[in-house]
Design a protein around this motif. Sequence first.
Motif, PDB file in Angstrom:
ATOM      1  N   GLU A   1      -4.030  -1.745  -6.474  1.00 49.90           N
ATOM      2  CA  GLU A   1      -4.064  -0.744  -7.539  1.00 49.90           C
ATOM      3  C   GLU A   1      -3.299  -1.238  -8.763  1.00 49.90           C
ATOM      4  OE1 GLU A   1      -2.620   2.953  -6.061  1.00 49.90           O
ATOM      5  OE2 GLU A   1      -4.359   3.333  -4.779  1.00 49.90           O
TER       6      GLU A   1
ATOM      7  N   ASN B   1      -5.312  -2.609 -18.577  1.00 52.50           N
ATOM      8  CA  ASN B   1      -4.377  -2.404 -19.691  1.00 52.50           C
ATOM      9  C   ASN B   1      -3.737  -3.735 -20.092  1.00 52.50           C
ATOM     10  OD1 ASN B   1      -3.972   0.793 -19.909  1.00 52.50           O
ATOM     11  ND2 ASN B   1      -4.133   0.243 -17.743  1.00 52.50           N
TER      12      ASN B   1
ATOM     13  N   ASP C   1      -5.496  -3.819 -10.564  1.00 53.61           N
ATOM     14  CA  ASP C   1      -6.582  -3.133 -11.270  1.00 53.61           C
ATOM     15  C   ASP C   1      -6.059  -2.451 -12.538  1.00 53.61           C
ATOM     16  OD1 ASP C   1      -8.272  -3.941  -9.249  1.00 53.61           O
ATOM     17  OD2 ASP C   1      -8.215  -2.021  -8.187  1.00 53.61           O
ATOM     18  N   TYR C   2      -4.886  -1.807 -12.433  1.00 50.98           N
ATOM     19  CA  TYR C   2      -4.301  -1.123 -13.585  1.00 50.98           C
ATOM     20  C   TYR C   2      -3.902  -2.127 -14.658  1.00 50.98           C
ATOM     21  CZ  TYR C   2      -1.265   1.974 -16.289  1.00 50.98           C
ATOM     22  OH  TYR C   2      -0.694   2.693 -17.317  1.00 50.98           O
TER      23      TYR C   2
ATOM     24  N   VAL D   1       0.328   3.714  -9.626  1.00 52.25           N
ATOM     25  CA  VAL D   1      -0.148   2.760  -8.621  1.00 52.25           C
ATOM     26  C   VAL D   1       0.735   2.852  -7.384  1.00 52.25           C
ATOM     27  CG1 VAL D   1      -1.062   1.180 -10.384  1.00 52.25           C
ATOM     28  CG2 VAL D   1       1.268   0.866  -9.531  1.00 52.25           C
TER      29      VAL D   1
END
Length: 324
Positions: free
Chosen positions: A143, A151, A146-147, A138
């Motif tokens: 980002e 997870n 979103d990651y 990221v």
Amino acid sequence: MLRILRNAVFGLVILSGLFAAAPPASAAYPDRPVHWLIGFAAGGPVDIVARIMAQALSDRLGQQFIVENRAGSGGNIAAGAAINAAPDGYTLLFVAPNNAISTSLYKKLPFDFLRDTTPVASIMQLTNMLVVSNAMPVKTVQEFIDYCKANPGKISFASSGNGTSVHMSAELFKAMTKCDMIHVPYRGSALAFPDIISNKVQLIFDNLPSALEQSRGGNVRALGVTSPQRWPALPDMPAIAETVPGFESVGFYGISAPKGTPADIVELLNKAVNEALKDPKVMARLTENGGIPRPMTPAEFGKLVADETEKWRKVVEFAGVSVD
């Protein structure tokens, strides 16, 4: 008999004059080293700033200001030791957001910070910075969000201890973004960075001085600052609030003393700190570490700590966290 009375009265007049002319007991302060307790490990942001100011105070007051690291319990070990010390000006406490946060986060503190301390001086205002392991795929706050959501429960964040602004910045971020992350507390952020660099822990919302040093060295990747707008010293670094509207975590550094510390000692220390904050060399070093010098009177600093205590109480309640 009249002569005896006259001599006695004359003696009392002389004694009263001597007492009136005598300087206060603290007039010679400091006449020995002063111990400045900080609640985190050596090498972290608090330690960096404390050592800059300790040298400045030593130079101005002619006695050594010794920084003592009493790490643990989110800074409460150092706070408790300072509060229980003699109120003579020879034991001081480095004050930061953790002291304001602990009041509401910890349920069983053996002291009341606002009641049991005497505000002395403000040093600087600072922001935190979100930095991630270089192994994280990221490069922006969005980002990262979103990651994280892709997870859930697989990402860990470090802190310099329960109840620090480093911890609560992450808890506020979690609450506002619904990111599911695991907290891993350390006894200071300096101890956390090896694990972040090796990606055992993925991120930290650290105080700017050490986060900036690590990111400038290429050890970690900086994503954003926690101030509501971009920090003056880092105009190219986005504020997290640009992605997460309303997100804010701005901190402060200062000095307090045990309750009952003589007012003249408090005033002398306050004057020395404020003079140091006007020194171009000291200002440059604080600015290099991402801080904005904020000289204040003792009363102004006391109000700041009280206001910060209330601000963080609301954050603790919003994030729904507590420590027994």
